[in-house]
Design a protein around this motif. Structure first.
Motif, PDB file in Angstrom:
ATOM      1  N   VAL A 138      -1.870  -1.291  12.633  1.00  0.00           N
ATOM      2  CA  VAL A 138      -3.038  -2.148  12.410  1.00  0.00           C
ATOM      3  C   VAL A 138      -2.584  -3.418  11.696  1.00  0.00           C
ATOM      4  O   VAL A 138      -1.473  -3.474  11.160  1.00  0.00           O
ATOM      5  N   GLY A 139      -3.488  -4.429  11.672  1.00  0.00           N
ATOM      6  CA  GLY A 139      -3.240  -5.643  10.931  1.00  0.00           C
ATOM      7  C   GLY A 139      -2.176  -6.527  11.564  1.00  0.00           C
ATOM      8  O   GLY A 139      -1.561  -6.163  12.563  1.00  0.00           O
ATOM      9  N   PRO A 140      -1.957  -7.715  10.973  1.00  0.00           N
ATOM     10  CA  PRO A 140      -2.702  -8.247   9.822  1.00  0.00           C
ATOM     11  C   PRO A 140      -4.117  -8.659  10.222  1.00  0.00           C
ATOM     12  O   PRO A 140      -4.411  -8.820  11.404  1.00  0.00           O
ATOM     13  N   PHE A 141      -4.960  -8.822   9.230  1.00  0.00           N
ATOM     14  CA  PHE A 141      -6.361  -9.139   9.457  1.00  0.00           C
ATOM     15  C   PHE A 141      -6.608 -10.611   9.141  1.00  0.00           C
ATOM     16  O   PHE A 141      -6.224 -11.098   8.072  1.00  0.00           O
ATOM     17  N   ASP A 142      -7.258 -11.310  10.076  1.00  0.00           N
ATOM     18  CA  ASP A 142      -7.400 -12.759   9.930  1.00  0.00           C
ATOM     19  C   ASP A 142      -8.653 -13.188   9.192  1.00  0.00           C
ATOM     20  O   ASP A 142      -8.899 -14.383   9.010  1.00  0.00           O
ATOM     21  N   SER A 143      -9.448 -12.198   8.753  1.00  0.00           N
ATOM     22  CA  SER A 143     -10.657 -12.543   7.985  1.00  0.00           C
ATOM     23  C   SER A 143     -11.076 -11.353   7.141  1.00  0.00           C
ATOM     24  O   SER A 143     -10.731 -10.203   7.443  1.00  0.00           O
ATOM     25  N   LEU A 144     -11.843 -11.649   6.103  1.00  0.00           N
ATOM     26  CA  LEU A 144     -12.380 -10.580   5.268  1.00  0.00           C
ATOM     27  C   LEU A 144     -13.304  -9.684   6.072  1.00  0.00           C
ATOM     28  O   LEU A 144     -13.280  -8.456   5.914  1.00  0.00           O
ATOM     29  N   ASP A 145     -14.097 -10.263   6.962  1.00  0.00           N
ATOM     30  CA  ASP A 145     -15.009  -9.454   7.771  1.00  0.00           C
ATOM     31  C   ASP A 145     -14.245  -8.451   8.633  1.00  0.00           C
ATOM     32  O   ASP A 145     -14.656  -7.293   8.766  1.00  0.00           O
ATOM     33  N   ALA A 146     -13.135  -8.891   9.201  1.00  0.00           N
ATOM     34  CA  ALA A 146     -12.334  -7.984  10.027  1.00  0.00           C
ATOM     35  C   ALA A 146     -11.752  -6.866   9.180  1.00  0.00           C
ATOM     36  O   ALA A 146     -11.724  -5.702   9.613  1.00  0.00           O
ATOM     37  N   TYR A 147     -11.307  -7.200   7.977  1.00  0.00           N
ATOM     38  CA  TYR A 147     -10.742  -6.147   7.131  1.00  0.00           C
ATOM     39  C   TYR A 147     -11.821  -5.200   6.644  1.00  0.00           C
ATOM     40  O   TYR A 147     -11.611  -3.985   6.599  1.00  0.00           O
ATOM     41  N   ARG A 148     -13.003  -5.723   6.303  1.00  0.00           N
ATOM     42  CA  ARG A 148     -14.094  -4.854   5.872  1.00  0.00           C
ATOM     43  C   ARG A 148     -14.501  -3.898   6.997  1.00  0.00           C
ATOM     44  O   ARG A 148     -14.812  -2.728   6.747  1.00  0.00           O
ATOM     45  N   ALA A 149     -14.490  -4.375   8.236  1.00  0.00           N
ATOM     46  CA  ALA A 149     -14.815  -3.495   9.364  1.00  0.00           C
ATOM     47  C   ALA A 149     -13.790  -2.371   9.481  1.00  0.00           C
ATOM     48  O   ALA A 149     -14.144  -1.213   9.760  1.00  0.00           O
ATOM     49  N   TYR A 150     -12.523  -2.694   9.253  1.00  0.00           N
ATOM     50  CA  TYR A 150     -11.470  -1.683   9.299  1.00  0.00           C
ATOM     51  C   TYR A 150     -11.659  -0.647   8.195  1.00  0.00           C
ATOM     52  O   TYR A 150     -11.594   0.566   8.449  1.00  0.00           O
ATOM     53  N   VAL A 151     -11.912  -1.101   6.970  1.00  0.00           N
ATOM     54  CA  VAL A 151     -12.092  -0.163   5.860  1.00  0.00           C
ATOM     55  C   VAL A 151     -13.335   0.697   6.078  1.00  0.00           C
ATOM     56  O   VAL A 151     -13.328   1.892   5.769  1.00  0.00           O
TER      57      VAL A 151
END
Length: 244
Positions: free
Chosen positions: A67-80
């Motif tokens: 996974v990753g890297p994540f290009d936005s906080l929204d994308a990372y929040r969706a992953y978490v």
């Protein structure tokens, strides 16, 4: 060790007469001297984790992850949000007790409670956690939890055979190299030969003593430099155990 055979003269393994299956991980936090592990939660941890990962100067820490890297906080929040609902892998956020901030994640995975086998994986450390006492203690807390609380017999570490830092870390932590599984996985559109490492329950007391000695504040000078290396302490404890 005496060779065991059955009534047909076939070699058989050592009996495990008192074995009862291990327990599954739960939401109980695991607290050490330098860090605390909490079941990952999007509202408590995602923003801090994303900020910590953004401290990296490039994306090299994601090369060997799927996974990753994540290009936005929204994308990372969706992953978490997605991983927080999983029970296998069971993901933890690593909280630095000095700052109270989440600075990395890791998981217990491929959980085989009936046979007492469990793996540490998805180790994703931000620059704030890499090469720190808290980063080492986080691995120790999972080992301790797996062996001493949940009752597992075998604790595994697996990685891409080309991932030299991960392979070096496994040996530093006291894992034994077991071999390469060729063409084990396809990820990111490329082949992965997987290097396998393990610690078994009979080895754990010596490794636990080595970690405890390394994590002692007295093992660090005023400038934070370690007095004795963890790998040296592991080797010394093994020698002591073998001699005893």
């Amino acid at each position: 060790m005496q060779r065991r055979t059955n009534e047909f003269g076939q070699a058989i393994g050592t009996p495990v007469p008192d074995w009862h299956q291990a327990k599954l991980p739960d939401d109980t936090p695991l607290t050490g001297r330098y860090c605390r592990l909490e079941h990952v939660n999007v509202e408590r941890h995602a923003d801090e984790l994303y900020a910590a990962y953004c401290r990296a100067s490039d994306a090299r820490d994601w090369t060997y992850l799927n996974v990753g890297p994540f290009d936005s906080l929204d994308a990372y929040r969706a992953y978490v949000t997605r991983i927080a609902d999983l029970t296998d892998p069971f993901h933890y956020a690593v909280i630095d007790l000095a700052t109270g901030k989440a600075v990395g994640t890791l998981s217990l995975m491929r959980i085989d409670a009936p046979n007492g086998v469990i793996e540490v994986g998805s180790v994703t450390y931000s620059p704030l956690l890499q090469k720190t006492r808290a980063g080492t203690e986080a691995i120790f807390l999972l080992m301790w939890h797996a062996f001493d609380t949940l009752g597992y017999r075998r604790f595994e570490w697996k990685c891409d055979s080309l991932n030299a830092p991960s392979r070096a870390a496994a040996l530093r932590y006291g894992f034994t190299f077991e071999g390469i599984f060729r063409q084990a996985i396809v990820y990111r559109g490329r082949n992965r030969d997987t290097a396998w490492y393990s610690i078994i329950d009979s080895e754990w007391p010596a490794i636990r003593a080595a970690f405890n000695a390394w994590l002692e504040p007295a093992n660090f000078k005023a400038d934070g430099i370690q007095v004795r290396k963890l790998a040296d302490l592991v080797d010394a404890q093994r020698v002591r155990t073998d001699a005893g």
